[in-house]
Structure formats: C-alpha cells, structure tokens
Scaffold this motif. Structure first.
Motif, PDB file in Angstrom:
ATOM      1  N   ASP A1089      -3.587 126.410  83.268  1.00  0.00           N
ATOM      2  CA  ASP A1089      -2.659 125.294  83.489  1.00  0.00           C
ATOM      3  C   ASP A1089      -1.319 125.543  82.787  1.00  0.00           C
ATOM      4  O   ASP A1089      -0.246 125.296  83.360  1.00  0.00           O
ATOM      5  N   VAL A1090      -1.376 126.024  81.549  1.00  0.00           N
ATOM      6  CA  VAL A1090      -0.133 126.308  80.820  1.00  0.00           C
ATOM      7  C   VAL A1090       0.648 127.414  81.506  1.00  0.00           C
ATOM      8  O   VAL A1090       1.881 127.347  81.653  1.00  0.00           O
ATOM      9  N   ARG A1091      -0.046 128.456  81.942  1.00  0.00           N
ATOM     10  CA  ARG A1091       0.638 129.564  82.627  1.00  0.00           C
ATOM     11  C   ARG A1091       1.271 129.089  83.926  1.00  0.00           C
ATOM     12  O   ARG A1091       2.402 129.478  84.254  1.00  0.00           O
ATOM     13  N   LYS A1092       0.564 128.251  84.668  1.00  0.00           N
ATOM     14  CA  LYS A1092       1.120 127.738  85.920  1.00  0.00           C
ATOM     15  C   LYS A1092       2.363 126.894  85.662  1.00  0.00           C
ATOM     16  O   LYS A1092       3.361 126.994  86.380  1.00  0.00           O
ATOM     17  N   GLY A1093       2.292 126.034  84.629  1.00  0.00           N
ATOM     18  CA  GLY A1093       3.452 125.190  84.331  1.00  0.00           C
ATOM     19  C   GLY A1093       4.666 125.998  83.931  1.00  0.00           C
ATOM     20  O   GLY A1093       5.792 125.744  84.401  1.00  0.00           O
ATOM     21  N   LYS A1095       5.269 129.137  84.643  1.00  0.00           N
ATOM     22  CA  LYS A1095       5.716 129.934  85.789  1.00  0.00           C
ATOM     23  C   LYS A1095       6.555 129.093  86.740  1.00  0.00           C
ATOM     24  O   LYS A1095       7.617 129.543  87.218  1.00  0.00           O
ATOM     25  N   ASP A1096       6.100 127.880  87.036  1.00  0.00           N
ATOM     26  CA  ASP A1096       6.872 127.010  87.932  1.00  0.00           C
ATOM     27  C   ASP A1096       8.211 126.628  87.318  1.00  0.00           C
ATOM     28  O   ASP A1096       9.229 126.528  88.027  1.00  0.00           O
ATOM     29  N   PHE A1097       8.240 126.437  86.001  1.00  0.00           N
ATOM     30  CA  PHE A1097       9.504 126.052  85.355  1.00  0.00           C
ATOM     31  C   PHE A1097      10.522 127.181  85.414  1.00  0.00           C
ATOM     32  O   PHE A1097      11.668 126.981  85.825  1.00  0.00           O
ATOM     33  N   PHE A1098      10.141 128.382  85.024  1.00  0.00           N
ATOM     34  CA  PHE A1098      11.102 129.497  85.017  1.00  0.00           C
ATOM     35  C   PHE A1098      11.432 129.958  86.424  1.00  0.00           C
ATOM     36  O   PHE A1098      12.520 130.489  86.663  1.00  0.00           O
ATOM     37  N   ALA A1099      10.509 129.773  87.366  1.00  0.00           N
ATOM     38  CA  ALA A1099      10.830 130.153  88.743  1.00  0.00           C
ATOM     39  C   ALA A1099      11.823 129.192  89.375  1.00  0.00           C
ATOM     40  O   ALA A1099      12.591 129.576  90.260  1.00  0.00           O
ATOM     41  N   SER A1100      11.812 127.942  88.935  1.00  0.00           N
ATOM     42  CA  SER A1100      12.716 126.947  89.533  1.00  0.00           C
ATOM     43  C   SER A1100      14.089 126.929  88.875  1.00  0.00           C
ATOM     44  O   SER A1100      15.050 126.444  89.477  1.00  0.00           O
ATOM     45  N   ALA A1101      14.187 127.426  87.620  1.00  0.00           N
ATOM     46  CA  ALA A1101      15.467 127.386  86.905  1.00  0.00           C
ATOM     47  C   ALA A1101      16.393 128.462  87.453  1.00  0.00           C
ATOM     48  O   ALA A1101      16.039 129.631  87.523  1.00  0.00           O
ATOM     49  N   ASP A1102      17.609 128.058  87.842  1.00  0.00           N
ATOM     50  CA  ASP A1102      18.620 128.980  88.365  1.00  0.00           C
ATOM     51  C   ASP A1102      19.938 128.662  87.660  1.00  0.00           C
ATOM     52  O   ASP A1102      20.732 127.846  88.129  1.00  0.00           O
ATOM     53  N   PRO A1103      20.226 129.271  86.493  1.00  0.00           N
ATOM     54  CA  PRO A1103      21.424 128.897  85.715  1.00  0.00           C
ATOM     55  C   PRO A1103      22.727 129.314  86.375  1.00  0.00           C
ATOM     56  O   PRO A1103      23.780 128.846  85.981  1.00  0.00           O
ATOM     57  N   ALA A1115      14.198 120.082  88.929  1.00  0.00           N
ATOM     58  CA  ALA A1115      13.427 118.870  88.643  1.00  0.00           C
ATOM     59  C   ALA A1115      11.955 119.053  88.999  1.00  0.00           C
ATOM     60  O   ALA A1115      11.060 118.626  88.254  1.00  0.00           O
ATOM     61  N   GLN A1116      11.695 119.723  90.126  1.00  0.00           N
ATOM     62  CA  GLN A1116      10.307 119.998  90.489  1.00  0.00           C
ATOM     63  C   GLN A1116       9.645 120.925  89.488  1.00  0.00           C
ATOM     64  O   GLN A1116       8.470 120.754  89.148  1.00  0.00           O
ATOM     65  N   GLY A1117      10.376 121.906  88.981  1.00  0.00           N
ATOM     66  CA  GLY A1117       9.816 122.807  87.987  1.00  0.00           C
ATOM     67  C   GLY A1117       9.488 122.100  86.691  1.00  0.00           C
ATOM     68  O   GLY A1117       8.439 122.344  86.077  1.00  0.00           O
ATOM     69  N   ILE A1118      10.388 121.217  86.254  1.00  0.00           N
ATOM     70  CA  ILE A1118      10.113 120.461  85.018  1.00  0.00           C
ATOM     71  C   ILE A1118       8.922 119.543  85.215  1.00  0.00           C
ATOM     72  O   ILE A1118       8.057 119.419  84.333  1.00  0.00           O
ATOM     73  N   ALA A1121       5.784 121.716  85.163  1.00  0.00           N
ATOM     74  CA  ALA A1121       5.467 122.194  83.814  1.00  0.00           C
ATOM     75  C   ALA A1121       4.914 121.060  82.965  1.00  0.00           C
ATOM     76  O   ALA A1121       3.926 121.240  82.222  1.00  0.00           O
ATOM     77  N   TYR A1122       5.530 119.894  83.060  1.00  0.00           N
ATOM     78  CA  TYR A1122       5.061 118.752  82.263  1.00  0.00           C
ATOM     79  C   TYR A1122       3.641 118.349  82.673  1.00  0.00           C
ATOM     80  O   TYR A1122       2.765 118.139  81.829  1.00  0.00           O
ATOM     81  N   GLY A1123       3.413 118.273  83.992  1.00  0.00           N
ATOM     82  CA  GLY A1123       2.079 117.876  84.453  1.00  0.00           C
ATOM     83  C   GLY A1123       1.015 118.898  84.112  1.00  0.00           C
ATOM     84  O   GLY A1123      -0.096 118.544  83.696  1.00  0.00           O
ATOM     85  N   SER A1124       1.321 120.187  84.252  1.00  0.00           N
ATOM     86  CA  SER A1124       0.313 121.218  83.995  1.00  0.00           C
ATOM     87  C   SER A1124      -0.014 121.313  82.515  1.00  0.00           C
ATOM     88  O   SER A1124      -1.188 121.385  82.132  1.00  0.00           O
TER      89      SER A1124
END
Length: 1390
Positions: A1089-1093, A1095-1103, A1115-1118, A1121-1124
């Motif tokens: 669960d932590v790895r999935k959260g 992964k989704d956070f860093f995959a969604s972040a585009d600085p 927002a979906q990544g955060i 990550a919070y839910g996982s």
C-alpha cells in the motif's frame, strides 16, 4: 409416500405370527407382505390429507396420529387389552428424499454383526408335554445375520425372550467344529439401571448409555470363540412407556481386531492360556488383512509379532496385549533380527533393529464403551529403490544406522522425532545432502558425488502419501530415463562438448580417404565422449547416468555398428530435437518432465513437424541461414546453411545446445542478419537497392513454413491460402443470467454460483469529434431505466442543473449537446463456435462470476468474486479462445513414419485470460463444501476394511514397481491425442485471499462413522495451527503466467505440466501467507500500500508543466498516496487489535458472547459515522456483558447443570468481568480503524450476495426459490439471540407497524417472536418470545389477532391495518399449531 417394513430372515419359525395386512400409501390396494416388526397381526391406515398413520395391533389398543410430516425416528407404545400384559413399544422411522416419504416400522431392539463370519440368533421357549407331564424347551431360530448385516428382533420376542447368539459356518454345521450357544444369553433387562431423575418425582427406570457383555462359545474340539456384545441404549420416548422396554442397539464385535498395513507377511502369536502340550495361538496377517482375535484377553498377555522374511532375515518383537489397553495412542515397536551375523555395509555389523508403529483405537462411535480394540501395525515410511543401483540410506541424525537396498522391495524406515531427513549415496561415494521426507506430495533431485570430486550421480526423490493415509512412500528414481520408441537398437552415451557439429565422429577417428579438406573439417570437430556406449533395444527403458559436474548434461546417439554419431543435445531442458544419425536417416529426441518428475528422453522416428521450419527461397538470390546471434560478423561454416534460388530445405538446429534463434542474411545484397520469425503467422519485407524481399510465415498442416520472395502478389496468394475457407457451421449462445445452486442431502443450500451480465455503460460522441465520452453514473442509470422501459421514446431529466433531452428511438443526444449515443452491455455468458473443413474456433467468455456462501452462519457471505478492473481497462472475468487446424486428409495419409500413421491430430492455439479475483472463505464453508463434493462422489457400499485392503494393494504395487513399469505408467498417464501446440497461454492469476476460522460445518450425515480424508485433513489443519494464526485478510496471492509455444504435446502431458507449474508457484508463494497473518498486521500488504501510494504520487507530479490537467493529475496522486498510506496503516492496526480481541474473547468461554461479538466485528459500515457508532456500541456491549455476567452466568449454569453449573457460572462471570471489557477495547479500536481505512481507500467496496439464501424444508424437499421465504429466513438469522438448530425451521413472518415503529412477527416451528430493528443496529432484537406448544387456539377479529397462553391466561395482540395480510397470517398460525401437535421428540436411529 411409501410404507416399508424391516424384515428378518426367512428362517424364522412358523410358530411366529405373521403380519396380515400392511397398507401401502402409494396404492389403495396392496398385497400382504411378511413383516419382522412384531409377532402379532398389524394393520396400517393412512390419512393423506393430515399426513398421519393409524397403527392397529391385535391384542393391543390402536396407535393413532402417527405423523410422517418430517424425517424422524419416534417411539410409540401400544397399550395391551389385557391389563396383565406389558406395553408393546415400536419405532417408526420416516425418511424423505426429493419430497417422497418412506415410513418404516420395526422393533426397538436391533442386532448388528461386526464379526467376519455369520452369526445365528435364536431363543428358547418352554413347553409342557401333557401326556408325559414333563416340561421341556423348544429352540426357535430367528435367522442368520451375515457380516455387517442387521436384524430387527420381533417386538414380542425382544420383550419376553432371552436371545442366544453363536457363530456359524457353512462347512461346520453338524460337525465337531460347530460351536454351541453362548455361555450367557442376550437379555436386555440385565442392562437396565435404576436412577432417580431430578425432573420427575417418582423413581423411573432409565437405560444406561452403554455396556459390554463378554460371550464365549465352545465346540466338541475344546475350541472357544470369544466375542463382545456392546449394548448401546436409547431411552424410549413413547408417551405411555414406563421405561422398561428393549430399546437397544446391540453390536456383536470381536474382542480385538488386528490389521497389518506393512508390505510384508506377518504373524501374531498370543501366549494366552498356554498349557503343557499346547502351542500359542497364531494368526497369519497378510498385507492389508484384518484378523479377529477370538481369545479372551482380560489381563496383560505376552504376544509376539513376527515378520518372517524382510531383507533376508526374520524379525520379531514382544509386547503385552490386553482388552483394556489405552486407546488413541501411537507407539513405536522395536523388532530385532534373528540373524545377528548378517553382514552390513562397509564391513560393519548388519542392521539388527527395526522400528514400526502400532496404533490402538476403539470402534468408531463407541469410545468409552469397551468395544472392540483395533490394533494396526504399519510403518511411517517406505523407501523404494527403482534405480537399479545399490544405494545406501541413513537418517541425518548422529549415530543413525545405515541400510542398503538394490531392488524396489520397500525398506521400512522410522525417522527420528527431531530429524525427519534422509541421506543417500552409492557405495564408495560421499553422502548426499540431507533432504526432507515428511512433506507428502513433494519431489526433488538429490546428487551423490564421488570421493575424488570428479563424478556425480543424480536421483529423483518422490514422497507420496499412501492410499491408506498411514505411510509415506519415498521412491528413488534416476533423474534421467531413456525410452526407445524406434524400430531398431540405438546406442547412447554422455558427452562433454568442444564444438557444435552437425555430424560427428569419435575423437581419434581418421576422416574418410576420399573426402576433401573442405568437406571433412566442418563435419569432424573434436568432441570428448565419456564412458562407454549403452545399447537400448526397441521399447526398452534404461536409466541414464551423466556423471559430469557441468550443466546442462548432454547426450549423443548413434546406430548399432555405425561410427558416426549425432550432435550432442541437452537432456536437462524440456525440448524436442531432430538428430541426423547418418546421411540418410534421423531420429527425434523428445525431452519432457523436469517439473517434479524425472527427465524422460524419448527416442522416436521422425514425424511431420519435427523439423524446426521449412525454408523456401523463391528469390533470385542465395540466402544464408545461421543459428544464434551473429552481431554482423560472418558465421562459422558448421552452423551456416546456404539455400540457392528456388530451393527449399527442412531446417534443424545444427547445434542443439546453442541459442535456438534463426537468423538470415544475403551476402550478395549486403543485407545484415535478420531474426527469422517463424513461430507465428506474420509477414514483413526487407528493402535493398530500391527493391524488397518479402517474407511470410505460416503453418502448413503440422509444419511451420518460412517463405522468401520478391513478388508482393505471391505473398498475397500465400496469405489467402493460410486464411482458411469460410465456416460451414456457426453457433452463438448468449445468456444474461445463470444460477447454479448447491444443496446437500439435508436440503440445506450451501452455495450459489451466479453468472451475471455487466452493468450497461452509455457513451456519447459529440458531432464533429471522433472520441466517445462516458456519461456519469447517475445519468447512465437514468438513461438505462428509460431505455428498458418500452413505453418511453424520449427522456427529459435534470442533471447537474441542466435540462437534458435524449431521443431513445434514434439514440441521439438532443439537448444541450448534439451527438450519437452508444450502449455497451455484455451478457453474462457468451459462447461462439464456428467450424470449417480444416479449422475450428471456440470463443467463450464469462463476464461476471460470483460464488455466494449461503450457510446460515457464514462469516464471509461472498466466497468468490472478480475484483473491479481499472477504469482504463474492461475485460470479462474469464475469457477463452481456442483455435484448431485439422491436417489435410491427403497429407495425413501421405506422411507416415516406418509404416506407422502420424498420431498428431492438428495444430492448436489456446489463450486463457483470467481477471483478478477475491477469494474469501471460512472454516465452516470449506468443510461443508468438501462434504458436499465427497457425498456426490460416493460410489458403492464397500466395507471400509475391504477398501483399505484394496488401497494397501495399490500402495504395494506402486512401491514394488521397477523403473520400466514406473516409466510406462507415468507415460501412459501423459498419453493421449498429440497436438501441435502453436501457442498456449494462461494469464497470470492474482487472488486477494481471506480466510477465517468462523462458521460451522453443516455435514450431510453427522452420525456417519466414515469420514472423508479431505475434510479430516482440513479440519486437523485448522485445529492444529490455531484459531488466531490462521486468520488472514486480503493478502495478495499471485501466480505467474504459463506459456508454451511451438511444441508437440499430448493433452495429458499438458495438463500435468500445468498442474505442476501452478503447484510449484503456489509453494513459492508461501511467504505471502506467513507475512499476511492478521496477528502481525499483514506487513506485506502494508508495504504494498505504501509503495502504491508513493508511486502514484511521484508519477502524477509534473513540476515542469502546471496546466489544468497537471493540477488534476497531482490532486489524484495526492489523494491516492493519502488513501494508500493512511488506509494501509489503519488496516494493519485494525487487524492486530482484532486478533488480540479475538484471543481475549476466547478466554471468556461464553459462546453466545463470542458469537455476538463476531457479528459486530465482521460488519463493515459504509460510512465513518456508522463506524464510530458501532465502535462505541461494541465497547458498551462488552462492558455490559462483563458486568451483568457475574449474575447471569451462575443463574444459567444452575438451570442447566445444577450445583456444578452454578460454580462454573461463577468462574465464567469472574473471568468475564476482567476479560470482556479489555477485549471490548481492542474490538472497538479495530472497528474504528477499519472504518478509517474504508473512508480513505476508494477500492474498499463491499460485495453483496446476488440473492438471499434459499429456504428449504427438509421434509418437503427442494422447491422453487421464493424471495418472501428467503427474506424471513434472513430476518431469523439476524436476530441477536439466534442459534442454528436443524429442527427449528422458519415458518412465516409478517411486517407490523406499532406506534410508528416497524416490527416483525416471526414464526418458526418452535416459537413465535415479535422482533424490532433499532435504528442504530443491523440486528433484530426480540420484544417477546413464546413457545408454539404454549399457545392456545388463536382468535381472529378484523385487524386483530389475539394469542392466549396455556394455563397462564396471558394474552398478546397483533394489530395491523392490512386486514387481508393479517387474515393470511392467522391461517398460517393455525397450520403451525396443527403441525406442532404432530411434532414429537425424536431419538436418533442407529
């Protein structure tokens, strides 16, 4: 309905009175039949409307109102017309099967013969000779009872006469060996016991639970026969019975039964009552045989157990045998060898001690009654050597004995308690590594290395559990086995390669004199051939012993008398290789196995399709082909093949041990090496100098073909040729829904397998755009409802504050958008079949499959369901694609090998895709389903001893098989129609597994003494591991993908490889189960669960890009990550606290509290507020139950068990006040953390049952599913004080409204309850409850039903504005009272 009778044998004396009339209910007229239920005339009449029988016996008052509504066994008493006579007790048994009733009437005294020979039952009747004025006796023979047979003694005889029993034999009647009557008669009054009952004021005679009577018969040869009569009593439940009646089940059993489950002949010598000149009694025990001891052994008696022949010597052991040996124990028995000078290995003294096991038990079902004693002799392990070599074995412990074997004759082995491991070696070699032998069903390779370290012998060790389930059989095989399926003798040997030839000669052999240098060098590389040649004849099986330390091991073959041998090919990798053995012939080497079995090297003639590919060069240039990657360099001449223009070539691998990839190039056209793709149908082109070479790969019957040409038209012709002609038969089946219900013999629904269609999804394509956009869930639901309504052509709704208009007739979006609509809906089951002359295609898919647990106390209501796929992917639950090409008729006749027809039936392509699923089972469902499957597979009425003997014979045959027999047996299992498997794929299987120890097992026959092995093993596993350690929740269990390409296999071989592959995958996933236990919080799931959260956070972040889409993605990544992370941590804490709370609640010993606690904890509210409320209620209930238990527990105990129960209740109350609040704290925390997890994770949607469990009445059979009845049963199961009883069956229910509150009046066959569902709970609470037998006749007036209690005058009213429903419920209450009057207490039938 039928009425039948229990007959005694035809040998009954004519003095007995026969039954005059027995009226069968199937027909109004029936012929008289002979009965064994009584010695008086009997008449039976039936009232079909009331479902009652009337029984009349001459000399007795008639018995009226015998109900046959439900399956049961009841005692009845007929009062005599003469007051001096005693009452006559009868037993009436009613059985129901598929709604048909079978009524049996018989005496309550029954005799069962458990001896191995028939017994004769008789009685003596006093007579008086008036002329001689002399008294005498007449003997009446009731009949003969065969082994495992049963006799019902006539009621009058059982009541008044003493019975005599003796063994009889056909060849000894009237001879000196004929036994006389037993020393003591069978008289039921001797087994009565006077006891004052607390519930009655007078003294009554009560039957003792069980007693044993020792009987002895003798003959003129001074031989005695001793046996037991075990009296198992059942108290008579007849209303007028005084307690003095022969209500017994008498089992005639041997004193001791001895079983030999060793693979050798044994004898048992009993030194009982040995006098001068008499030898001890000797019993010969054949393997798998049961022998009955007929001596009376009341005191410890010396016995000798002897194995006359085992490893060339005799072995014996002495022990004390007596009738009262402690049961349920398994003890080792140490045997000593008679031959003390027998030489052993390496000059040491031979093995002089042997350990086997003895198991002592009593007859099943009569523990504590001193029934027959069963002694079983067996060995823990058998070791079978099928290698043909002399092997030595020893245990891995220090100071263990060494024993030797050179044939498959089993060696008896007993592992130490701490070291269940074994070592082996060839004499003169080093010991192998220790390998475990305690895990049945496992296999692995073991090697023994020579002492100089240059050679190594490899073995395959298989450990299997015997069919008798007593012994583990360890088979030792060579790792490599060679089979010759050709028509000539073949020579083979091991090689160590130094090159990769096409054809080769032995080292040192001179080349041919007339051969040029260019011809000789490529063909004669240096190959080191080790050891000597081994000749194998046709249809012969030989072991292959490669001694090289390098991998993979290789082999070369040649013809007998030939000097040229084949290229070396690997034998430790499953593959098929075509081997030219001279310039004119070739053979095929098929290497199979390796996954838990030996490697089988089958040498057979060439068949169509054995070549790798047929190469066809239709260009104007020469093409070169080479094996392996060339990296742009020129290949070696020995591995290169040049095909001239307009030529074809059957290609085989010149270097079978090399990389099996084919490259082609054209040196003249400067085309670099290109990978040749020939394993599947495809095409392509390579350009050169403004021209192109087109290549095409296709299948010609069983042979793959790779064609090269410079013409596009030719490629098109080949492509059209490979595309088969149009189908001449097409079939399509689609089912929206399908249901399969599993119901056991007790008419209880265990599970429901359902196949459902997918929810309809609606899409819109806006005019001017090509993309389809999905509609929202609410709008899709509204459109679907209007679409399914045939009266609606248009839809006008308000969605998100917008007026939407849709034209359903044209499927057009009118306002506010303009576009086309599309509806996607997949049926539950889709099957498509099409066939032509040369091909067949099957496509099947199951959209949604679900298995529901329908048991009343199910812990997980849904046992199996597919997981919701991602939004981007949509696929069925199971999808299967099968395509088969049939060979041409002309080609099948043309391709023959050595006069034999090719057995390959076609080319097959299989693709199976499985969706991720969830499996949630509990102990009760597992045992119930295993019992259902075993009950469906029962065959015949074989005696258990006969079955065990046949099983033991199969075990001996399996252990005694030599290498050739074992190999042919395994190859026959893998035989079948051969197919060319062009492509086979089983997708990876991912299961989210949950298991609980909750639930109760609902077995079909609780009194059945024969248990199933599967249920016993599973139940033992559950009880041995422990209730806390076996609880797992949502662990990810993953199995890899299985793929096979371009090989000729049989259906048996493919299924075996598939099972072995997934078995090894499941074993390798054992760590997932260990790290997923709830007691440790499932750390593996938390890490995922932590790895999935993250992964989704860093995959969604585009600085680098902050547009609107990026903000949404971030927002979906955060959120993910919070839910996982938060949900995973809360889930881990919830599992740990729930496990601790469950462990604490087990110490309360309060089953009702534990059941209520389990219902609260396993409920999963959908909202966080409901979870908070449930958490507080859980703690409050635990605290309140602990405080009030100090008073209620002693009260309950005193009501049940008197003073003893009172003190037990005091202990439970004191323990509860300390433990229940502590457990409630952990349970409340678990519920709260579980609610937080469901609130933070969006994928925690709970799946519900497709429908409620079916309500079936056992005495009415299976009926059509009715939602009303199922709803009533569901209400009954969700009451707070509900406990499942098989005789407390749901009857009816009705919804009521009292003072604006909703109530339910629920009626069962035993009670009537008024239930209320509080707003804060999901369980119904009883307001009041009364027994049906306490109700007087109910009164009905418009809108009111009045219930009056018997003898109390208490009244209860039921009011409702629905007069019609209330009147219907009043009629149901009247029928319930009629049923209750006909209901009686039952006694179990033996």
């Amino acid at each position: 309905m039928e009425v039948k009778e229990k007959n005694i044998p035809a040998q009954r004396s004519s003095a007995d009175n026969a039954v005059k009339t027995l009226a069968a209910l199937v027909s109004p007229v029936s012929s008289p039949t002979t009965s064994g239920i009584a010695t008086l005339p009997l008449e039976v009449k039936a009232e079909l409307k009331r479902q009652q029988l009337h029984l009349a016996v001459d000399g007795y008052h008639p018995i009226a109102s015998i109900s046959f509504r439900k399956p049961q066994s009841k005692d009845f008493s007929a009062k005599p017309l003469n007051q001096r006579d005693k009452c006559l007790c009868l037993r009436v048994s009613t059985q129901s099967k598929h709604g048909r009733r079978h009524v049996s009437i018989y005496s309550p005294l029954k005799i069962k013969n458990q001896l191995s020979q028939p017994i004769q039952v008789s009685y003596q009747e006093l007579t008086h000779d008036v002329q001689l004025n002399r008294h005498g006796s007449t003997r009446h023979i009731l009949g003969k009872v065969e082994p495992d047979g049963t006799m019902n003694i006539p009621s009058a005889v059982a009541l008044q006469k003493k019975l005599q029993v003796k063994p009889v034999a056909e060849d000894s009647v009237g001879s000196a060996s004929d036994y006389g009557d037993s020393t003591e008669p069978l008289w039921w009054k001797d087994h009565l016991k006077i006891k004052k009952e607390t519930s009655r004021s007078s003294v009554a005679r009560k039957l003792s639970p069980s007693s044993t009577q020792l009987l002895t018969c003798s003959n003129l040869l001074m031989q005695s026969f001793t046996f037991k009569a075990v009296w198992v009593s059942h108290s008579c439940q007849a209303d007028d019975c005084t307690g003095i009646c022969p209500s017994f089940y008498v089992s005639i059993e041997p004193v001791i039964r001895v079983s030999n489950f060793l693979p050798f002949l044994a004898t048992l010598n009993i030194h009982a009552n040995v006098s001068v000149g008499h030898s001890p009694s000797s019993y010969t025990l054949e393997p798998g045989q049961n022998v009955q001891v007929v001596e009376s052994i009341n005191v410890p008696t010396k016995c000798t157990f002897v194995i006359p022949s085992y490893q060339g010597s005799a072995w014996q052991a002495s022990f004390d045998l007596h009738d009262r040996m402690p049961e349920g124990r398994m003890a080792p028995l140490l045997l000593s060898s008679f031959d003390s000078e027998r030489p052993g290995s390496e000059g040491h003294t031979g093995r002089h001690s042997l350990t086997i096991l003895t198991n002592v038990s009593r007859s099943v079902g009569y523990k504590g009654s001193q029934g027959q004693l069963r002694i079983t002799f067996f060995s823990a392990y058998w070791i079978s050597n099928s290698t043909g070599l002399t092997l030595q074995f020893k245990s891995s412990g220090i100071g263990s004995n060494t024993f030797e074997s050179s044939d498959p004759s089993p060696i008896l082995f007993m592992a130490s308690a701490l070291q269940n491991k074994l070592k082996l070696r060839i004499p003169g070699s080093n010991w192998s590594k220790s390998f475990a032998v305690d895990a049945a069903g496992t296999a692995g390779s073991v090697s023994s290395q020579s002492r100089d370290g240059r050679h190594k012998h490899r073995f395959m060790v298989e450990t299997t559990l015997s069919n008798t389930q007593l012994t583990k059989i360890i088979n030792i095989f060579p790792l490599f086995v060679v089979l010759n399926k050709t028509q000539e003798a073949i020579m083979f040997k091991e090689t160590t390669p130094k090159g990769a030839p096409r054809l080769a000669r032995e080292v040192g052999e001179a080349p041919q004199a007339n051969a040029s240098e260019d011809e000789a060098e490529p063909i004669v590389p240096m190959i080191s051939v080790k050891n000597s040649w081994t000749e194998i004849l046709p249809e012969q099986v030989l072991p292959f012993w490669p001694t090289s330390l390098k991998k993979p091991q290789s082999m070369v073959v040649k013809r007998v008398g030939s000097e040229v041998f084949s290229s070396p090919f690997p034998v430790s990798i499953p593959q098929r290789t075509l081997l030219p053995i001279d310039n004119q012939a070739a053979i095929t080497a098929d290497v199979s196995g390796g996954l838990g079995t030996e490697f089988f090297i089958t040498l057979r003639p060439y068949h169509l399709g054995d070549c790798v590919v047929r190469l066809e060069n239709l260009t104007q240039h020469s093409l070169c082909f080479t094996q392996g990657s060339q990296s742009g360099t020129e290949p070696e001449a020995s591995c290169s093949l040049t095909i001239d223009s307009c030529k074809s070539w059957l290609y085989f691998w010149p270097n079978p041990r090399g990389e099996r990839q084919l490259y082609w190039y054209a040196p003249q056209l400067k085309i670099k090496p290109q990978l040749a793709k020939f394993t599947e149908d495809c095409c392509g082109e390579i350009k050169y100098e403004e021209k192109s070479i087109h290549w095409q790969s296709y299948g010609d019957t069983l042979q793959r073909v790779l064609t090269f040409s410079e013409s596009v038209q030719f490629q098109t012709i080949i492509h059209k040729k490979s595309q088969r002609e149009q189908a001449d038969m097409f079939m399509f089946i689609a089912l929206e829904y399908a249901f399969l219900s599993f119901i056991n013999k007790n008419s209880l629904e265990i599970a429901v397998l359902s196949i459902n269609q997918s929810p309809s999804n609606w899409f819109v394509k806006i005019d001017g755009q090509e993309k389809w956009f999905p509609l929202g869930l609410k709008l899709s639901a509204a459109v679907e409802a209007a679409y399914c309504d045939p009266c609606k052509d248009k839809l006008e709704v308000t969605y998100q504050r917008k007026e939407i208009k849709i034209d359903l007739s044209e499927l057009r979006f009118v306002e506010p958008l303009h576009g086309d609509l599309r509806r996607d809906s997949f049926p539950g089951l889709k099957f498509q079949y099409q066939r032509s002359e040369l091909s067949m295609v099957i496509q099947a898919s199951i959209n949604h499959m679900q298995l529901d647990n329908q048991l009343p106390d199910a812990f997980y209501p849904v046992a199996f369901h597919p997981l919701a796929p991602r939004k981007s992917s949509r696929r069925p639950c199971i999808q299967v694609f099968i395509k088969k090409h049939f060979p041409l008729a002309a080609g099948a006749d043309a391709y023959k090998s050595n006069g034999q027809r090719n057995t390959v039936v076609g080319t097959v392509r299989v693709d199976v895709d499985l969706q991720h699923c969830a499996l949630r089972i509990d102990k009760g469902f597992t045992l119930s389903f295993l019992d259902f499957i075993t009950d469906c597979r029962k065959s015949g009425d074989d005696h258990p001893d006969t079955l065990m003997k046949s099983y033991h014979e199969l075990d001996i045959d399996y252990a005694m098989r030599n290498l050739a027999e074992d190999t042919m047996e395994k190859m026959n299992k893998l035989s079948g129609a051969k197919v060319y498997m062009e492509y086979l794929r089983f997708s990876n299987i991912q299961i989210k597994l949950s298991f609980s120890m909750g639930g109760n097992a609902h077995l079909t026959d609780v009194g059945n003494t024969q248990s199933t092995f599967g249920g016993d093993v599973v139940d033992f596993l559950f009880r041995s591991i422990g209730m806390t350690l076996t609880e797992v929740t949502d662990i990810d269990f993953s199995l890899s993908e299985f793929t096979v390409t371009c090989t000729v296999v049989t259906t048996g071989q493919m299924s075996s490889d598939l099972i072995t592959f997934y078995k090894s995958q499941a074993i390798s996933q054992g760590y997932v189960f260990v790290l997923g236990l709830d007691i440790i919080g499932n750390p593996l799931g938390l890490a995922k669960d932590v790895r999935k959260g993250l992964k989704d956070f860093f995959a969604s972040a585009d600085p680098l890009n902050f547009n609107n889409e990026s903000h949404k993605s971030l927002a979906q990544g955060i959120r993910s990550a919070y839910g996982s992370i938060v949900g995973g941590v809360c889930g881990t804490g919830s599992k740990i606290t729930e496990s601790v709370g469950r462990g604490l609640n087990l110490l309360t010993f309060d089953r009702s509290f534990q059941k209520a606690r389990g219902r609260r904890v396993k409920s999963q509210p959908s909202h966080l507020a409901e979870s908070l409320l449930l958490s507080g209620k859980t703690f409050g209930y635990a605290f309140g139950s602990g405080v009030t238990g100090v008073v209620t527990q002693p009260k309950k105990g005193a009501q049940r068990q008197g003073a003893t129960g009172f003190f037990k209740g005091v202990g439970k109350g004191v323990i509860g006040i300390l433990i229940k609040p502590a457990g409630g704290v952990f349970d409340s925390i678990s519920v709260l953390l579980g609610g937080l997890r469901r609130a933070t994770q969006s994928d925690m949607n709970e799946v519900e049952r497709v429908r409620l469990p079916r309500h079936t009445i056992p005495f009415e059979g299976v009926t059509k599913y009715h939602p009303y009845l199922s709803k009533g049963v569901s209400i009954l199961h969700t009451t707070t004080n509900y406990t499942y009883f098989s005789d407390d069956v749901y009857w009816s229910h009705m919804m009521l409204t009292i003072e604006r509150k909703k109530f339910v009046i629920l009626a069962t066959t035993k009670r009537l309850e008024l239930l209320h569902l509080p707003w804060y709970s999901t369980f119904y609470r009883p307001v009041w409850s009364v027994l049906v037998e306490d109700l007087c006749k109910p009164e009905h007036s418009p809108g009111v039903i009045t219930l009056v209690m018997n003898g109390q005058g208490e009244r209860k009213t039921l009011e409702s504005d629905d007069h019609e429903t209330l009147e219907w419920f009043f009629r149901r209450l009247k029928s319930l009272r009629s049923y209750s009057k006909a209901t009686y207490k039952t006694s179990p039938e033996q």
